[in-house]
Motif scaffolding. Structure first.
Motif, short mmCIF file in Angstrom:
data_model
loop_
_atom_site.label_atom_id
_atom_site.label_comp_id
_atom_site.label_asym_id
_atom_site.label_seq_id
_atom_site.Cartn_x
_atom_site.Cartn_y
_atom_site.Cartn_z
N MET A 1 51.29 -10.99 59.60
CA MET A 1 50.81 -9.54 60.03
C MET A 1 52.13 -8.94 60.17
O MET A 1 52.14 -7.75 59.83
CB MET A 1 49.79 -9.78 61.13
CG MET A 1 49.23 -7.98 61.35
SD MET A 1 48.30 -7.61 59.72
CE MET A 1 47.38 -6.15 60.63
N ARG A 2 52.89 -9.38 61.14
CA ARG A 2 54.42 -8.72 61.63
C ARG A 2 54.96 -8.55 60.18
O ARG A 2 55.62 -7.21 60.22
CB ARG A 2 54.91 -9.82 62.45
CG ARG A 2 56.35 -9.09 62.93
CD ARG A 2 57.11 -10.18 63.98
NE ARG A 2 56.59 -9.48 65.00
CZ ARG A 2 56.89 -10.29 66.28
NH1 ARG A 2 57.48 -11.30 66.23
NH2 ARG A 2 56.72 -9.79 67.50
N LYS A 3 55.08 -9.38 59.40
CA LYS A 3 55.87 -9.10 58.07
C LYS A 3 55.20 -8.02 57.19
O LYS A 3 56.17 -7.05 56.65
CB LYS A 3 55.78 -10.44 57.36
CG LYS A 3 56.90 -10.36 56.08
CD LYS A 3 56.96 -11.89 55.39
CE LYS A 3 57.91 -11.95 54.58
NZ LYS A 3 57.94 -13.29 53.84
N PHE A 4 54.06 -7.76 57.20
CA PHE A 4 53.16 -6.92 56.36
C PHE A 4 53.70 -5.57 57.18
O PHE A 4 53.97 -4.63 56.37
CB PHE A 4 51.81 -7.21 56.56
CG PHE A 4 50.97 -6.00 55.92
CD1 PHE A 4 50.77 -6.01 54.62
CD2 PHE A 4 50.35 -4.95 56.74
CE1 PHE A 4 49.94 -4.89 54.21
CE2 PHE A 4 49.55 -4.13 56.16
CZ PHE A 4 49.24 -3.99 54.78
N LYS A 6 56.21 -4.65 58.92
CA LYS A 6 57.88 -4.51 58.66
C LYS A 6 57.93 -4.01 57.45
O LYS A 6 58.81 -2.90 56.96
CB LYS A 6 58.57 -5.90 58.79
CG LYS A 6 58.83 -6.32 60.31
CD LYS A 6 59.68 -7.62 60.48
CE LYS A 6 61.11 -7.07 60.48
NZ LYS A 6 61.90 -8.34 60.76
N GLY A 7 57.12 -4.47 56.27
CA GLY A 7 57.28 -3.95 55.04
C GLY A 7 56.90 -2.17 54.99
O GLY A 7 57.69 -1.80 54.26
N PHE A 8 56.19 -1.71 55.86
CA PHE A 8 56.05 -0.38 55.98
C PHE A 8 57.24 0.34 56.54
O PHE A 8 57.81 1.42 56.18
CB PHE A 8 54.85 0.20 56.70
CG PHE A 8 53.58 -0.17 56.08
CD1 PHE A 8 53.15 0.90 55.36
CD2 PHE A 8 52.63 -1.13 56.46
CE1 PHE A 8 51.69 0.80 54.77
CE2 PHE A 8 51.28 -1.27 55.74
CZ PHE A 8 51.13 -0.27 55.04
N GLY A 9 57.97 -0.39 57.47
CA GLY A 9 59.28 0.22 57.90
C GLY A 9 60.23 0.18 56.73
O GLY A 9 60.86 1.24 56.68
N TYR A 10 60.35 -0.62 55.92
CA TYR A 10 61.48 -0.89 54.97
C TYR A 10 60.97 0.33 53.83
O TYR A 10 61.92 1.13 53.40
CB TYR A 10 61.39 -2.08 54.22
CG TYR A 10 61.65 -3.39 54.95
CD1 TYR A 10 62.61 -3.14 56.01
CD2 TYR A 10 61.02 -4.48 54.81
CE1 TYR A 10 63.08 -4.32 56.85
CE2 TYR A 10 61.38 -5.60 55.64
CZ TYR A 10 62.41 -5.47 56.64
OH TYR A 10 62.97 -6.65 57.49
N ALA A 11 59.69 0.52 53.67
CA ALA A 11 59.26 1.59 52.68
C ALA A 11 59.77 2.96 53.03
O ALA A 11 60.06 3.74 52.34
CB ALA A 11 57.80 1.40 52.39
N PHE A 12 59.58 2.86 54.57
CA PHE A 12 59.79 4.47 55.18
C PHE A 12 61.21 4.50 54.99
O PHE A 12 61.86 5.92 54.96
CB PHE A 12 59.09 4.68 56.48
CG PHE A 12 57.64 4.78 56.36
CD1 PHE A 12 57.30 6.09 55.80
CD2 PHE A 12 56.63 3.96 56.66
CE1 PHE A 12 55.78 6.43 56.03
CE2 PHE A 12 55.32 4.21 56.74
CZ PHE A 12 54.65 5.33 56.28
N SER A 13 61.89 3.68 55.27
CA SER A 13 63.39 3.67 55.32
C SER A 13 63.84 4.01 53.90
O SER A 13 64.70 4.81 53.95
CB SER A 13 63.87 2.39 55.78
OG SER A 13 65.46 2.40 55.49
N GLY A 14 63.25 3.67 52.84
CA GLY A 14 63.57 3.89 51.45
C GLY A 14 63.39 5.35 51.22
O GLY A 14 63.96 6.18 50.45
N LEU A 15 62.26 5.76 51.51
CA LEU A 15 61.84 7.22 51.42
C LEU A 15 62.81 8.17 52.21
O LEU A 15 63.15 9.22 51.80
CB LEU A 15 60.43 7.58 52.06
CG LEU A 15 59.32 6.86 50.99
CD1 LEU A 15 57.87 7.01 51.98
CD2 LEU A 15 59.25 7.67 49.85
N GLY A 16 63.22 7.84 53.38
CA GLY A 16 64.31 8.51 54.09
C GLY A 16 65.36 8.66 53.54
O GLY A 16 66.11 9.66 53.42
N TYR A 17 65.94 7.46 52.92
CA TYR A 17 67.20 7.34 52.24
C TYR A 17 67.03 8.21 51.04
O TYR A 17 68.05 9.18 50.99
CB TYR A 17 67.30 6.06 51.78
CG TYR A 17 68.56 6.13 50.98
CD1 TYR A 17 69.94 6.01 51.28
CD2 TYR A 17 68.55 5.92 49.33
CE1 TYR A 17 71.08 6.04 50.30
CE2 TYR A 17 69.55 5.94 48.44
CZ TYR A 17 70.81 6.23 48.89
OH TYR A 17 71.90 6.16 48.09
#
Length: 119
Positions: A1-4, A6-17
């Motif tokens: 679940m933690r990995k799942f 964290k995936g949202f964090g990566y996605a939001f980081s990509g959107l922010g970039y």
């Protein structure tokens, strides 16, 4: 679940970039907001909203994929190379086709409403 999660964090980081570094992404987001406000003002039907939401989503997704492709090409081919240019140009062309299609959908939906409002 933690990995799942964290995936949202990566996605939001990509959107922010993309939002911080890509002018075209900012332009597309700005137009999306303008269209959403216009849709609210013109009281779009559910089916019209579905077309608008799908169009906005496809344009933003295509722009994000284009950005990823550009970054990948720059990584693997930092020097200017004719094939790298073709890859970037084709990806940009995909964004253009998607944006033109979305604009066409928007015109089909909004022009009758504008004409009705003006009458």
């Amino acid at each position: 679940m933690r990995k799942f999660i964290k995936g949202f964090g990566y996605a939001f980081s990509g959107l922010g970039y993309a939002f911080k570094s890509q002018l075209n992404f900012k332009v597309h987001v700005s137009f999306a907001l303008l269209v959403a406000i216009s849709g609210y003002c013109f009281k779009l039907s559910s089916s019209e909203w579905l077309w608008i939401i799908a169009s906005i989503g496809l344009v933003l997704m295509t722009e994000l994929i284009n950005t990823a492709i550009e970054q990948l090409v720059d990584l693997v081919s930092p020097e200017i190379h004719p094939k790298a240019k073709i890859i970037k140009d084709v990806a940009a062309g995909a964004v253009l086709i998607t944006a033109i299609t979305a604009a066409g959908i928007g015109l089909v939906i909004f022009i009758p409403k504008i004409l009705q409002y003006a009458a």
